[in-house]
Scaffold this motif. Structure first.
Motif: not given
Length: 393
Positions: A191-199, A217-221, A224-227
């Motif tokens: 999921l984090a990968d999708v969020c980073r690539r699509h902003d 596990v929190s995705p915030r950790a 590149g996901m904290a922001e």
């Protein structure tokens, strides 16, 4: 009278909302029937006495005035400390805003990242208020179902297919209500990968984080996901404070500063004496370990009682306050099953389809009852499922 705005008229569309079984069961119980209520996620025990006494002391100590819009500084400090534990990311008070309950934190997150006509993705099964919260922002959303066969884990490939040009956010909930699934690190990394690539923003509802049966596990950790992650949290489940209405939103400091303006025009701050009681509860961990251990025992007791039951399969159910049972081999229509179970055995459960198509053919069991009541409910379920199959045959 003059017409109300379409904004509020469209939050909850007309028609069924999936809670009819629960409300009917509640009315029958209030009328005197001995209904076992396994349909609602509210604790069957009181808030820890230490928290109550802290509130009484705060009232008597004169703490009944206006509070700062983002929350009392000591409360923000306490919530930042808990957020550090929850997310695994060092969190400062300026990255936290206090809200009247987790739902208000979700509302602030959605209002903060979506404009009218923007698009979001909701991973299902989902908590019942999610669709209405997006409608209140006049935003579009697409529901992406998880698969029961995969333990209701999110599939990044399926989620990415739902991304549009105007997609701004993805909303998840782990540990999950209604399934009890605890999302794995691998699923969240996808999921984090999708969020980073699509902003994209990732809205992560983590109100059950202390009640996980596995590693939370929190995705915030993740890198590149904290922001780009906003974490919704609450004291309702972790500290036994459902009726106190205390939650908070964790995110980037610049974003959190903007949400203070939302508090200005909605809540105008929180209740003073309740805020002081919350500081004591957070700093001293009142009830947290005991509540987590209680639900862990209840989960074990109930799942042990239903495992091996013919044609009833446990799905997800690693954490949170719920168990999800696949009853489709007994009756494919989960709503029909729930009504029949209520009438025959006086046990109220939630039809899984109330929470999205992914949970169709399932029933959600709330663990908010003592262990002996859960054992009795499991016994009645066994009897009902066996008799139902016999009648069908």
């Amino acid at each position: 009278m003059p017409h109300p705005s379409s904004r509020i008229s469209n939050i909850i569309p007309s028609g069924k909302d999936g809670w009819e079984v629960h409300f009917a069961a509640w009315q029958r119980k209030e009328a005197g029937e001995p209904i076992i209520m396994l349909s609602v996620g509210d604790h069957d025990f009181d808030t820890p006495a230490e928290t109550v006494e802290a509130c009484v002391a705060a009232v008597r100590g004169g703490h009944h005035h206006y509070t700062p819009l983002p929350g009392i500084p000591a409360l923000r400090d306490a919530m930042a400390h808990i957020s550090t534990q929850c997310t695994g990311v060092e969190t400062g008070a300026d990255e936290v805003i206090v809200t009247p309950g987790g739902q208000a934190a979700l509302y602030a997150a959605v209002q903060g990242v979506l404009d009218r006509g923007d698009h979001a993705i909701v991973v299902a099964p989902y908590y019942a208020t999610y669709p209405g919260t997006f409608r209140a922002a006049e935003a579009d959303f697409t529901v992406v179902e998880t698969r029961a066969a995969n333990g209701f884990q999110p599939d990044a490939t399926a989620i990415e297919k739902a991304v549009r040009k105007n997609t701004r956010a993805i909303l998840i909930n782990t540990p999950n209500n209604p399934t009890g699934a605890v999302y794995t690190r691998a699923a969240l990394e996808g999921l984090a990968d999708v969020c980073r690539r699509h902003d994209l923003w990732l809205l992560s509802d983590e109100v059950y984080w202390t009640l996980g049966g596995g590693e939370h596990v929190s995705p915030r950790a993740l890198p590149g996901m904290a922001e780009r992650t906003l974490v919704i949290n609450s004291m309702s489940k972790s500290h036994g404070m459902t009726g106190w209405r205390l939650g908070w939103l964790t995110g980037p400091a610049d974003f959190i500063a903007l949400t203070v303006n939302l508090n200005l025009v909605t809540t105008y701050g929180l209740t003073d004496f309740v805020s002081h009681a919350a500081i004591e509860a957070l700093n001293n961990g009142y009830g947290v370990r005991e509540i987590a251990e209680r639900y862990a025992r209840r989960r074990t007791v109930f799942l042990d009682a239903v495992r091996g039951m013919n044609d009833v399969t446990v799905r997800g159910s690693e954490g949170g306050m719920y168990a999800m049972l696949d009853i489709s081999a007994v009756e494919p229509d989960d709503e029909k099953f729930a009504w029949a179970f209520l009438d025959a055995e006086k046990v109220a459960v939630m039809p899984g389809s109330s929470f999205g198509e992914a949970a169709a053919g399932h029933i959600r069991i709330s663990l908010c009852q003592p262990e002996d009541v859960l054992r009795e409910a499991a016994s009645r379920l066994h009897r009902f499922a066996s008799s139902y199959r016999s009648k069908a045959a």
